[in-house]
Design an enzyme around this catalytic site. Structure first.
Site, PDB file in Angstrom:
ATOM      1  N   ASP A   1     -11.657  -6.582  -3.220  1.00 35.84           N
ATOM      2  CA  ASP A   1     -12.444  -7.830  -3.179  1.00 35.84           C
ATOM      3  C   ASP A   1     -13.847  -7.489  -2.654  1.00 35.84           C
ATOM      4  O   ASP A   1     -14.075  -6.360  -2.231  1.00 35.84           O
ATOM      5  CB  ASP A   1     -11.765  -8.862  -2.258  1.00 35.84           C
TER       6      ASP A   1
ATOM      7  N   GLU B   1       0.815  -1.218   0.000  1.00 34.94           N
ATOM      8  CA  GLU B   1       0.000   0.000   0.000  1.00 34.94           C
ATOM      9  C   GLU B   1       0.850   1.270   0.000  1.00 34.94           C
ATOM     10  O   GLU B   1       0.343   2.342  -0.349  1.00 34.94           O
ATOM     11  CB  GLU B   1      -0.969  -0.032   1.203  1.00 34.94           C
TER      12      GLU B   1
HETATM   13  O1  OS5 Z   1      -4.561  -4.846   6.097  1.00 32.36           O
HETATM   14  C1  OS5 Z   1      -5.539  -5.841   5.938  1.00 32.36           C
HETATM   15  C2  OS5 Z   1      -6.882  -5.190   5.720  1.00 32.36           C
HETATM   16  N1  OS5 Z   1      -6.797  -4.799   4.329  1.00 32.36           N
HETATM   17  C3  OS5 Z   1      -8.059  -4.330   3.743  1.00 32.36           C
HETATM   18  C4  OS5 Z   1      -8.992  -5.406   3.238  1.00 32.36           C
HETATM   19  C5  OS5 Z   1      -9.853  -6.178   4.015  1.00 32.36           C
HETATM   20  N2  OS5 Z   1     -10.068  -6.232   5.343  1.00 32.36           N
HETATM   21  C6  OS5 Z   1     -11.015  -7.100   5.792  1.00 32.36           C
HETATM   22  N3  OS5 Z   1     -11.727  -7.903   4.987  1.00 32.36           N
HETATM   23  C7  OS5 Z   1     -11.566  -7.850   3.645  1.00 32.36           C
HETATM   24  N4  OS5 Z   1     -12.281  -8.650   2.842  1.00 32.36           N
HETATM   25  C8  OS5 Z   1     -10.590  -6.960   3.125  1.00 32.36           C
HETATM   26  N5  OS5 Z   1     -10.184  -6.681   1.861  1.00 32.36           N
HETATM   27  C9  OS5 Z   1      -9.205  -5.737   1.936  1.00 32.36           C
HETATM   28  C10 OS5 Z   1      -6.051  -5.806   3.637  1.00 32.36           C
HETATM   29  C11 OS5 Z   1      -5.340  -6.632   4.669  1.00 32.36           C
HETATM   30  C12 OS5 Z   1      -5.970  -8.005   4.737  1.00 32.36           C
HETATM   31  S1  OS5 Z   1      -5.037  -9.194   5.604  1.00 32.36           S
HETATM   32  C13 OS5 Z   1      -4.055  -9.792   4.277  1.00 32.36           C
HETATM   33  C14 OS5 Z   1      -2.933 -10.703   4.736  1.00 32.36           C
HETATM   34  C15 OS5 Z   1      -2.144 -11.109   3.529  1.00 32.36           C
HETATM   35  C16 OS5 Z   1      -0.808 -11.716   3.834  1.00 32.36           C
HETATM   36  N6  OS5 Z   1      -0.554 -12.618   4.744  1.00 32.36           N
HETATM   37  N7  OS5 Z   1       0.737 -12.950   4.671  1.00 32.36           N
HETATM   38  N8  OS5 Z   1       1.273 -12.243   3.728  1.00 32.36           N
HETATM   39  C17 OS5 Z   1       0.362 -11.476   3.155  1.00 32.36           C
HETATM   40  C18 OS5 Z   1       2.693 -12.379   3.337  1.00 32.36           C
HETATM   41  C19 OS5 Z   1       3.607 -12.057   4.485  1.00 32.36           C
HETATM   42  C20 OS5 Z   1       4.221 -13.078   5.169  1.00 32.36           C
HETATM   43  C21 OS5 Z   1       5.075 -12.770   6.226  1.00 32.36           C
HETATM   44  C22 OS5 Z   1       5.302 -11.450   6.590  1.00 32.36           C
HETATM   45  C23 OS5 Z   1       4.676 -10.434   5.910  1.00 32.36           C
HETATM   46  C24 OS5 Z   1       3.828 -10.728   4.837  1.00 32.36           C
END
Ligand code: OS5
Length: 227
Positions: free
Chosen positions: A195, A11
């Site tokens: 999404d 972001e």
């Molecule tokens: O910041 C979180 C909220 N954001 C907005 C969002 C959201 N929130 C709630 N429900 C929805 N349907 C949503 N759509 C958009 C986005 C974000 C969601 S949590 C995403 C986690 C993705 C992730 N997990 N691991 N990694 C990426 C890779 C990683 C691995 C290790 C260290 C760092 C990254």
């Protein structure tokens, strides 16, 4: 000083790529990027995901880096069926959908000493609307519901949408709102849809995270020019 906050690296990297030249300061287990854009001093960071991380980072941006305005850039899940992937909306007001002391007779999202909905800054919202009009961008506004959950289930999505009349959901906005409101710092929360927060939302999220994050970051940069 103007703060630009995101939750995930994706972001804020579009901003750092556009600015090119910045200083990195490590503090509180995070990195704060100091840059100048059109004579404006910026502090940029990604908080890491969730309300507590976002509240911590917003507080540091205000208290340590002396931010006088805070703009959030990122992505969100759509609750309102009129919001489609890549659409942008800003929060008129925000609520914590997972704050629940209903056992004591209180409504969802309420704790004593606070209000359920927190309003964002009217002047920043007006500026955003003006810029969107100039650029022919269809910028929407509405209620953002924040909680420490990635919403990817129809029943949970419907509950949040119906309980709070919310248009979009994410995991940081309301905590940033609470910090800024408490410290009297005007704030603006912008999200591009990644999404639709129903079954399988995680697949759309993976596919559209970067492109939607780019759309939001581009718009934030055009706002900085006018501040
Ligand atoms: O910041 C979180 C909220 N954001 C907005 C969002 C959201 N929130 C709630 N429900 C929805 N349907 C949503 N759509 C958009 C986005 C974000 C969601 S949590 C995403 C986690 C993705 C992730 N997990 N691991 N990694 C990426 C890779 C990683 C691995 C290790 C260290 C760092 C990254």
């Amino acid at each position: 000083m103007i703060a630009i906050l995101g939750a995930m690296p994706e972001e804020i990297t579009p901003l750092l790529d556009a600015l090119k030249d910045y200083e990195e300061i490590r503090y509180a287990n995070n990195v704060f990027y100091l840059a100048k854009f059109k004579d404006k001093e910026l502090v940029i960071a990604y908080s890491k995901i969730g309300k507590v991380n976002a509240a911590l980072t917003a507080t540091i941006m205000i208290e340590k880096f002396k931010a006088q305005k805070l703009l959030f850039t990122g992505v969100a899940g759509a609750l309102n069926e009129n919001l489609k992937i890549k659409d942008m909306l800003y929060a008129e007001s925000l609520v914590q959908h997972d704050l629940d002391i209903t056992a004591f007779g209180h409504p969802h999202g309420f704790v004593p000493g606070t209000s359920i909905f927190m309003k964002s800054d009217g002047n920043l919202n007006v500026l955003a609307t003006k810029i969107a009009k100039q650029k022919g961008i269809n910028l929407k506004s509405g209620i953002i519901a924040t909680g420490d959950q990635f919403i990817c289930e129809q029943s949970k999505k419907d509950w949040i949408k119906n309980t709070f009349k919310a248009d979009a959901t994410e995991m940081e906005g309301a905590s940033v709102a609470l910090v800024c409101e408490s410290l009297n710092v005007p704030f603006f929360i912008l999200r591009a849809i990644s999404d639709e927060a129903g079954g399988g939302a995680e697949f759309d999220f993976d596919e559209f995270l970067q492109s939607s994050a780019n759309i939001s970051a581009d718009f934030i940069l055009s706002m900085i020019e006018e501040l």
